[in-house]
Each structure stands twice: as C-alpha cells, then as structure tokens.
Design a protein around this motif. Structure first.
Motif, PDB file in Angstrom:
ATOM      1  N   PRO A 151       0.816  -1.224   0.000  1.00 14.05           N
ATOM      2  CA  PRO A 151       0.000   0.000   0.000  1.00 14.05           C
ATOM      3  C   PRO A 151       0.846   1.269   0.000  1.00 14.05           C
ATOM      4  CG  PRO A 151      -0.730  -1.544   1.681  1.00 14.05           C
ATOM      5  CD  PRO A 151       0.577  -2.058   1.184  1.00 14.05           C
ATOM      6  N   ASP A 152       0.274   2.325  -0.562  1.00 16.24           N
ATOM      7  CA  ASP A 152       0.928   3.628  -0.537  1.00 16.24           C
ATOM      8  C   ASP A 152       0.835   4.229   0.856  1.00 16.24           C
ATOM      9  OD1 ASP A 152       1.370   3.307  -3.215  1.00 16.24           O
ATOM     10  OD2 ASP A 152      -0.266   4.594  -3.860  1.00 16.24           O
ATOM     11  N   ASP A 153       1.832   5.024   1.190  1.00 17.16           N
ATOM     12  CA  ASP A 153       1.878   5.694   2.487  1.00 17.16           C
ATOM     13  C   ASP A 153       0.626   6.553   2.682  1.00 17.16           C
ATOM     14  OD1 ASP A 153       3.604   6.705   4.876  1.00 17.16           O
ATOM     15  OD2 ASP A 153       2.896   8.525   3.877  1.00 17.16           O
ATOM     16  N   THR A 154       0.120   6.557   3.887  1.00 18.23           N
ATOM     17  CA  THR A 154      -1.115   7.299   4.187  1.00 18.23           C
ATOM     18  C   THR A 154      -0.860   8.669   4.803  1.00 18.23           C
ATOM     19  OG1 THR A 154      -1.273   6.285   6.388  1.00 18.23           O
ATOM     20  CG2 THR A 154      -2.356   5.136   4.566  1.00 18.23           C
ATOM     21  N   LYS A 155       0.424   9.033   4.987  1.00 19.65           N
ATOM     22  CA  LYS A 155       0.736  10.262   5.712  1.00 19.65           C
ATOM     23  C   LYS A 155       1.441  11.298   4.845  1.00 19.65           C
ATOM     24  CE  LYS A 155       3.023   7.924   8.835  1.00 19.65           C
ATOM     25  NZ  LYS A 155       2.752   6.546   8.355  1.00 19.65           N
TER      26      LYS A 155
ATOM     27  N   GLY B 132     -12.055 -13.495   0.598  1.00 22.24           N
ATOM     28  CA  GLY B 132     -10.795 -13.988   0.057  1.00 22.24           C
ATOM     29  C   GLY B 132      -9.624 -13.068   0.259  1.00 22.24           C
ATOM     30  N   LYS B 133      -9.774 -12.041   1.075  1.00 22.90           N
ATOM     31  CA  LYS B 133      -8.728 -11.045   1.258  1.00 22.90           C
ATOM     32  C   LYS B 133      -8.366 -10.899   2.729  1.00 22.90           C
ATOM     33  CE  LYS B 133     -10.613  -8.367  -2.616  1.00 22.90           C
ATOM     34  NZ  LYS B 133     -11.092  -7.040  -3.069  1.00 22.90           N
ATOM     35  N   GLY B 134      -7.208 -10.297   2.966  1.00 24.79           N
ATOM     36  CA  GLY B 134      -6.833  -9.978   4.330  1.00 24.79           C
ATOM     37  C   GLY B 134      -7.700  -8.877   4.885  1.00 24.79           C
ATOM     38  N   THR B 135      -7.748  -8.766   6.203  1.00 27.85           N
ATOM     39  CA  THR B 135      -8.561  -7.724   6.844  1.00 27.85           C
ATOM     40  C   THR B 135      -7.723  -6.564   7.369  1.00 27.85           C
ATOM     41  OG1 THR B 135      -8.471  -8.755   9.030  1.00 27.85           O
ATOM     42  CG2 THR B 135     -10.236  -9.464   7.545  1.00 27.85           C
ATOM     43  N   ALA B 136      -6.415  -6.768   7.552  1.00 26.86           N
ATOM     44  CA  ALA B 136      -5.566  -5.711   8.115  1.00 26.86           C
ATOM     45  C   ALA B 136      -5.205  -4.694   7.047  1.00 26.86           C
ATOM     46  CB  ALA B 136      -4.302  -6.316   8.718  1.00 26.86           C
ATOM     47  N   ASP B 137      -5.043  -3.444   7.445  1.00 21.44           N
ATOM     48  CA  ASP B 137      -4.576  -2.406   6.536  1.00 21.44           C
ATOM     49  C   ASP B 137      -3.317  -1.763   7.108  1.00 21.44           C
ATOM     50  OD1 ASP B 137      -5.413  -0.618   8.511  1.00 21.44           O
ATOM     51  OD2 ASP B 137      -7.202   0.005   7.437  1.00 21.44           O
ATOM     52  N   LEU B 138      -2.816  -0.746   6.408  1.00 21.54           N
ATOM     53  CA  LEU B 138      -1.547  -0.149   6.800  1.00 21.54           C
ATOM     54  C   LEU B 138      -1.634   0.520   8.179  1.00 21.54           C
ATOM     55  CD1 LEU B 138       1.190  -0.112   5.462  1.00 21.54           C
ATOM     56  CD2 LEU B 138       0.685   2.151   4.530  1.00 21.54           C
ATOM     57  N   LYS B 139      -2.787   1.074   8.507  1.00 22.42           N
ATOM     58  CA  LYS B 139      -2.940   1.664   9.837  1.00 22.42           C
ATOM     59  C   LYS B 139      -2.832   0.593  10.924  1.00 22.42           C
ATOM     60  CE  LYS B 139      -5.670   5.658   8.364  1.00 22.42           C
ATOM     61  NZ  LYS B 139      -6.964   6.383   8.456  1.00 22.42           N
ATOM     62  N   ASP B 140      -3.303  -0.597  10.626  1.00 22.62           N
ATOM     63  CA  ASP B 140      -3.146  -1.684  11.590  1.00 22.62           C
ATOM     64  C   ASP B 140      -1.678  -2.025  11.783  1.00 22.62           C
ATOM     65  OD1 ASP B 140      -5.931  -2.128  12.055  1.00 22.62           O
ATOM     66  OD2 ASP B 140      -6.054  -3.108  10.109  1.00 22.62           O
ATOM     67  N   TRP B 141      -0.916  -2.039  10.688  1.00 24.84           N
ATOM     68  CA  TRP B 141       0.520  -2.286  10.803  1.00 24.84           C
ATOM     69  C   TRP B 141       1.185  -1.212  11.664  1.00 24.84           C
ATOM     70  CZ3 TRP B 141       4.188  -5.582   8.044  1.00 24.84           C
ATOM     71  CH2 TRP B 141       3.584  -6.658   7.398  1.00 24.84           C
ATOM     72  N   GLU B 142       0.636  -0.020  11.651  1.00 21.57           N
ATOM     73  CA  GLU B 142       1.232   1.090  12.404  1.00 21.57           C
ATOM     74  C   GLU B 142       0.885   1.065  13.883  1.00 21.57           C
ATOM     75  OE1 GLU B 142      -0.370   4.344  10.214  1.00 21.57           O
ATOM     76  OE2 GLU B 142       0.964   4.072   8.489  1.00 21.57           O
ATOM     77  N   THR B 143      -0.047   0.201  14.274  1.00 19.41           N
ATOM     78  CA  THR B 143      -0.475   0.194  15.682  1.00 19.41           C
ATOM     79  C   THR B 143      -0.360  -1.170  16.343  1.00 19.41           C
ATOM     80  OG1 THR B 143      -2.772  -0.169  14.967  1.00 19.41           O
ATOM     81  CG2 THR B 143      -2.093   2.106  15.347  1.00 19.41           C
TER      82      THR B 143
END
Length: 773
Positions: free
Chosen positions: A76-80, A218-229
């Motif tokens: 994913p692209d950076d969200t910040k 069929g997809k993951g549920t986590a997103d980049l914000k989850d990786w950040e927390t």
C-alpha cells in the motif's frame, strides 16, 4: 549446462545478461536498502540512460491521484503524505519500462524467431519497447507488421470460428488495471467462457480459498494503519527486501515503537535483520540502521503449518492456568468448531511438531510467548506459505491462531497476505476468476445485458494441459510472460505451440512471443507510466493494493510509439471483432473510462459510487465484511479448521527445493545476474544448499551439480551444471531461482487444495555433475 540450451527444446535459455566476470559469493552482512539500494539505483539509471526521466518518475510514482502507481509490488501507498514512497526495485521496474530503446519492424525483419529463441531473456527485454502490432509469418519465420484492424480481425475471426467458446482461454498478469480487467472478463463471458486463468492461480490462490473458507472473504482484513499500531508482527515466507521493499519502512517503524517482529522463513533474508530506510535522510547520513526483527525462526520448507500448530498448542496449554491466554468471549460469540480444533491440537504431539517444523520446541515457545504477550497481532505471509500441497491448510492455521486471541475485527490485528504484483488483487475483485460465484454472474447479466456461462472455467494448470491436448486452441495473454512464469517449461512450451493462435498483449519483447501458436500476434500497449489519451481526454486507471485500497493511476510520459493502444482499447478492439453483434458499447467505454467505472459500480460489491470515491485523497477501501465481524461462511461465524499435520520430511537422499526470485529481478524480468542481499555476483544458475547436505554428497562451493526432480507420477526432470552455494538453510532443504528452475516442477505437481503448482516444494536429488556416468 542444460539451462543455457536453445529455447526450441523447451528448456529455459540463459535468463540474465551475459556474465561480466567470474561468479562470486560473499555472505551479505549489511542492512537492507540504505546506500546499497541508492548505489544500485544510480548505476541502473546510468546504464539505462534515464538520468532525466528516472528522477522525474521517482517524484511522481505512488503519489495519490496525481501520479502513477508503481507497476511493481502491491504494497500500500503511504497514508501520511510521504513524497518518496518508493523503493529500489520499483525504480528499476519503472525505468525498465521507460527505456528509450525501441523494437519495431526493422528489428523483426533483421531477426527470425528461431534466432531470437537462442537469445537470453535479459537480451530480449533489453531491446526496448514494442512499437506496433506484429503477426507471425510461418513462411519467413519472422514477425511482420500488421495494422490494428488486421490484428483485431485475425483475433476476432479465430474466436468466432471456434466450435466452442471453451476452446479459448484468457490469461492475465497482475499489471492490468481495474477498468481493463472488467472489460476483459466481460469479453470472455460474453463470448461464453469462464476460462480466465491468472497469475493468482500460481501465487496466492491458496490464500484466497483459505480465507474464504475461514472468514467468508478472500482477502486480508488488516490495513496499513493496523501495521502502524500492532504490538506484534509475524511475517511468514516473505522476502520483503526484494519482493515488497516498502514493507521495510513499516518494519522499521514497528521496531522503533517497541513492537515485536517475528520472521519465519527457511532463509534469514536481509529484510529480517536490519535496514536503513532511504527516505530517512538522517539515518542515511550517519549510516544508522534499524533492526527489522526481534526473533528469526527457520522452519524446514513446508514446515510452517507445524510451527503454527505448535504456537497454538502452547497457547491452549497455557489457557489451563492463564485465563487470559485465550479470548474465550470472542471464541464463543464469533467462531465455530473450536472444540474440534482444540482436540486436534491436543492430539498432536510435540515431537511431531518439532520434527515436521524443523524448529525446536524452545524456539516455537518463544514465538508463542510473543503472541501471548501481545494485545494485538498481525500475521502476514507470502508465497513461501501458499505454494505448497497443503497451502490452504496452512493459511487456515494462520486464521486459527488469530482467532484464539480475538485478533480480528479490531485495530492492529488480523490476517495480512502480501500480494506480489501491483493489481493482482484488483484483477480478482473485478472479475478475473475461473470460478465466479452466482451472485456476481447474476449482477453482470442484469447490468451488462449478457448471458454469462455458469460452468466453471479453467485455471492456469488446466489451461496448459488443455492446450497440450488440443482442447484449447486460442490463448490470449494480457501482460506477463506466461511461457516463463508457468511450471514444467518444456510441457508449457509444447502446449502453447499446439494452439491455433496465441495473442500476447505486451510492452516489451519476451519469451512468450517466441513460444507461440501456429499463428501469433504481438499487440503492444501503453505502460503504466504513459499518458493515455482518449476522446474524453487523458484517462486514469484504478488499481487495488494488497490491503484493498483502490486509487487512481495517471501516466506522466509521452507514449513510446504513436501506434500503441491502451489495454482497455486493445480489449475492446478484440471484443468488437469477436462479437460483431454485441450490444456492449465497447467504443463508448473507451472514450471515457469513467463510463467503465460507472458500470463496475453497479456490478461489483464495494465499488458503489467509485468514480467519486476513487478521487478522494488516498482513494477508498473496499469493505471487508470479516473486518466488521460479519462472516459470509455457511455457519455465519469464523470457522476453525482441524486439518492434520502434513508429512513434509524429505525421503532419504532427497531434498525439498523451493524456487524464488533474486533481488535484481521482478517476476520473470531480470535486471542483472547479481543477488546483492544473498551475496551473489555474476551467477543465476545456482542452488543454495545446507553445508552438511553438501558435505554428505561430496559437494564443495561452486561445484557443478545435477539437480533431478521426481514428480508425483514418478517422472524425472533435470538441470545440470548448476553451481552449489553453501547457505544458512535448514538441512534437507535447497533453493534456487525461477524461472530457470520452473523446469523441475511437473505440470501434474499441483496442490489438490488450491490447484497451485508446487513451486516451493519440489522433491529433488542433487549430486555432483557426472556422478552417475
């Protein structure tokens, strides 16, 4: 050396550039990325004469709604608002596409297909961008120029004259944008077939099937914000530094905030040690590296499921004295079949877990302790987990472990598969699926006014076998390099050559243009970096990343040739020729891609109002029901699975071999014969081995060896003259590079769970060359 023989016999010619020196191996002990990546990019820009366009592209790549999406990985692209959300391999990928070299009619007039078949794949792609449509002339053995009208008519007439639409197969790689994807599946289904194989059939099919069975999506549920927390990250079967390099930023940030990071992989890759993030100018200036792991575990190839089962067993054992080890409330309210899973864990002895995983009980307990102590955990994985006979069971075991502690439906937690190509997830979302569900087909019929076929179509392996039998007569490849990416190279070559017509929609010359049917077309298209001018103005396309974010991509560069068409325009041209009486407004769609997206919004779940939402900052995220604890499973709950542990122990005298990419490689595209992060220079025809396994076989460093695989049906395939490299890999395991080693994976060696070729678990023997003579 068999791997360097002429490609006419079905083996893979030398893939990389001609070696510029003697092979070298020096174990790599430096941080990933950092100045090593910067120097590599600089050398590449100089070599490709892209000192102007390259930096321009760097400043536009992955900029939301104003730039183009990197055609490399799906991270994913950076969200910040990060302005340098880029990586070494992404820059190389884009520069490779933006080359000033051209392959036109003069090139094809000067070189026959037979001659080109002896070239390396590096040399083929290095000739540059394709500039106009070409058709194969069997009398001269040359490709000759044709007009787009002639090309479309040949493709359309051949499709119209088939006895059955199921005699055609429409393959796509992950680079296709969502709008082209939707039109492509519409073409196939209006024609009357669900033969829509794609690269997911060889990569993450197991992940999709497992997640659907466990969670209803069929997809993951986590997103980049989850990786950040999150408090703990478990990364399985991923070589992030090469295959998803921007993940290094997330790993470094996680370490800085105190998260635990556990890497589980047979090889301890550079990404699992330390990194210097290039856009962190302070760290770059003082050469300050950041750790990207707190624990590394090295299971044997195929041993991930046993390791995960051991972690779950440890958590269940702790729950007897520690009521907080399990999230019992979550289990009771949101899951089914927990008792069956508890029983299978209790019945699995620790000695079996240690034997099958190849990891000690102490090592497994360390990982379990990290998981138990974390309030929120994410488990991420890639092809090292999915390309196995038991890939579906292993991904379901990942979900089992997450469910035990309620790591679903809340911030900082969940399953997070790492998709390997920029829009491969979007391809599946937008209809590239040989097993479509009835609800999708009903909406497609209602909105588009067609009668789509209901019978399931063929995936990649089934398509190859059908071509080989003569049951599939037309193969259309939308992007990618199918001939090299597929398993059992000689068999795949023979299958393609058995077709009446092969059509390859491509940007650059590759092996698939030379391994063709009795008639063949090369249809050149725009690249992701190029402006797409249509009657309605410059068009944008949408793509979906690995975490379900959909955003726009807009090209920045003048097309490589005035004769190029966009991918949607190529598809529409074939469709109109194949379906002359079609009521689908193909030409109208191409004038303005918003019209395609308006239709997609009516057909696809999650794409409602997409023309407005895709233009929002960062685009929009497709809703994942399981994220909201809504499970579209038969029970209406998240379902535990209770599969027995598979036996992954190699037979005496054999090794389990996994194929992988080098660092200076993207899928089948090779940038050099170097693999910096594994310490390799000037060499691709190699096999990494455990030193004890080498010693047992009388093999030393750089000893030429013969690798012989044994298929399920007892047949053998071999590569000879490969050089053995001692490496930190578990006993009984070996590894080497695809696509060269795809030769070893038999067409019949695919998972009965996912139908994926077993690229990561090939049964081989390795002996010094000439050992048996």
């Amino acid at each position: 050396m068999n791997a360097s023989q002429n490609g006419q016999d079905g083996r893979v010619p030398h893939v990389g550039p001609d070696p510029r020196g003697e092979p070298e191996f020096h174990p790599y002990h430096h941080p990933a990325a950092g100045w090593g990546a910067a120097k590599s990019v600089s050398r590449f820009l100089v070599r490709e004469r892209a000192l102007v366009d390259g930096p321009r592209a760097i400043m536009r790549m992955n900029h939301e709604n104003t730039g183009f999406d990197c055609p490399g990985c799906a991270w994913p692209d950076d969200t910040k608002g990060l302005h340098l959300d880029i990586c070494e391999n992404g820059i190389k990928h884009v520069t490779w596409e933006m080359t000033g070299k051209r392959v036109g009619r003069e090139f094809f007039a000067a070189h026959s297909v037979t001659e080109l078949s002896g070239w390396s794949d590096y040399d083929l792609e290095d000739q540059g961008r394709l500039t106009e449509p070409m058709a194969y002339d069997p009398e001269s053995d040359h490709y000759v120029p044709v007009s787009w009208r002639e090309a479309f008519e040949l493709a359309g007439r051949t499709l119209r004259e088939l006895d059955d639409p199921g005699q055609a197969s429409f393959y796509t790689s992950g680079r296709l944008g969502n709008e082209a994807t939707f039109l492509y599946q519409l073409l196939a289904r209006e024609l009357g077939t669900n033969n829509l194989p794609d690269c997911s059939n060889m990569c993450h099919e197991a992940s999709g099937r497992a997640l659907t069975a466990s969670l209803g999506t069929g997809k993951g549920t986590a997103d980049l914000k989850d990786w950040e927390t999150t408090d703990a990250l478990f990364v399985l079967g991923v070589n992030a530094a090469s295959n998803a390099p921007r993940m290094l930023t997330a790993l470094a940030e996680a370490y800085h905030r105190g998260a635990q990071i556990v890497h589980i992989n047979p090889l301890v890759e550079a990404a699992a040690t330390r990194t210097i993030v290039p856009h962190d100018f302070t760290d770059m200036a003082v050469l300050k590296s950041t750790r990207t792991s707190t624990l590394n575990l090295q299971p044997r190839i195929g041993g991930d499921m046993a390791l995960l089962r051991g972690m779950a067993k440890a958590i269940l054992e702790q729950s007897g004295t520690d009521p907080k080890a399990l999230d019992q409330e979550f289990i009771d309210r949101h899951t089914a079949y927990f008792d069956k899973y508890r029983a299978v864990c209790e019945a699995t002895p620790w000695d079996a877990i240690e034997l099958q995983s190849g990891v000690s009980r102490d090592g497994i307990l360390k990982a379990a302790r990290v998981y138990r102590d974390a309030d929120r955990s994410i488990i991420s994985w890639c092809l090292g987990v999915s390309q196995h006979e038991h890939g579906v069971d292993t991904v379901r075991e990942i979900v089992n472990l997450l469910l035990l502690r309620g790591n679903l439906g809340r911030e900082g937690a969940g399953p997070s598969p790492v998709r390997g190509h920029s829009n491969v997830q979007g391809n599946r979302t937008c209809g590239i699926d040989h097993r479509p569900d009835e609800k999708f087909l009903d909406r497609l019929a209602e909105v588009c006014g067609i009668d789509p076929p209901r019978e399931h179509g063929m995936d990649t392996v089934a398509t190859i076998r059908a071509m080989h039998r003569g049951d599939v007569k037309v193969f259309v490849g939308m992007g990618g390099n199918f001939a090299l990416a597929a398993p059992d190279t000689p068999y795949t070559y023979a299958a393609l050559r058995n077709c009446d017509l092969t059509v390859q929609v491509s940007t650059k010359l590759n092996r698939s243009h030379l391994v063709h049917g009795r008639r063949a077309l090369i249809l050149p298209c725009l690249g992701r970096t190029e402006k797409d001018h249509q009657r309605g103005g410059v068009q944008s396309t949408s793509v979906e990343d690995s975490m379900s974010m959909v955003h726009l991509s807009v090209g920045m560069k003048r097309p490589a040739s005035k004769h190029l068409l966009s991918e949607p325009a190529v598809i529409a041209g074939i469709a109109r020729a194949a379906l002359p009486d079609s009521a689908t407004p193909w030409e109208w769609y191409i004038e303005d891609y918003d019209r395609i997206r308006d239709t997609m919004a009516r057909v696809l779940d999650g794409f409602e109002d997409c023309n407005r939402r895709v233009r929002l900052p960062l685009g929009f995220r497709i809703k994942q029901p399981a994220r909201e604890l809504v499970f579209l499973t038969p029970s209406g709950l998240a379902e535990f699975s209770a599969a027995p542990l598979p036996d992954v122990i190699p037979e005496p005298g054999t090794l389990a071999l996994g194929t992988m990419r080098s660092h200076d490689q993207w899928n089948t595209t090779i940038y050099s014969d170097n693999d910096r992060y594994r310490g390799i220079k000037n060499l691709r025809t190699l096999v990494f081995m455990n030193e004890d396994d080498m010693r047992e076989r009388g093999i030393s460093e750089f000893t030429p060896v013969e690798i012989v695989s044994t298929a399920k049906d007892g047949s053998h395939r071999s590569l000879d003259g490969y050089l053995a490299i001692p490496y930190d890999i578990p006993r009984g395991c070996a590894a080497g590079y695809m696509p060269e080693m795809n030769v070893l994976c038999a067409i019949g060696d695919y998972s009965v769970q996912s139908d994926q070729p077993l690229m990561k678990h090939v049964k081989v023997t390795i002996e010094p060359s000439g050992h048996g003579t």
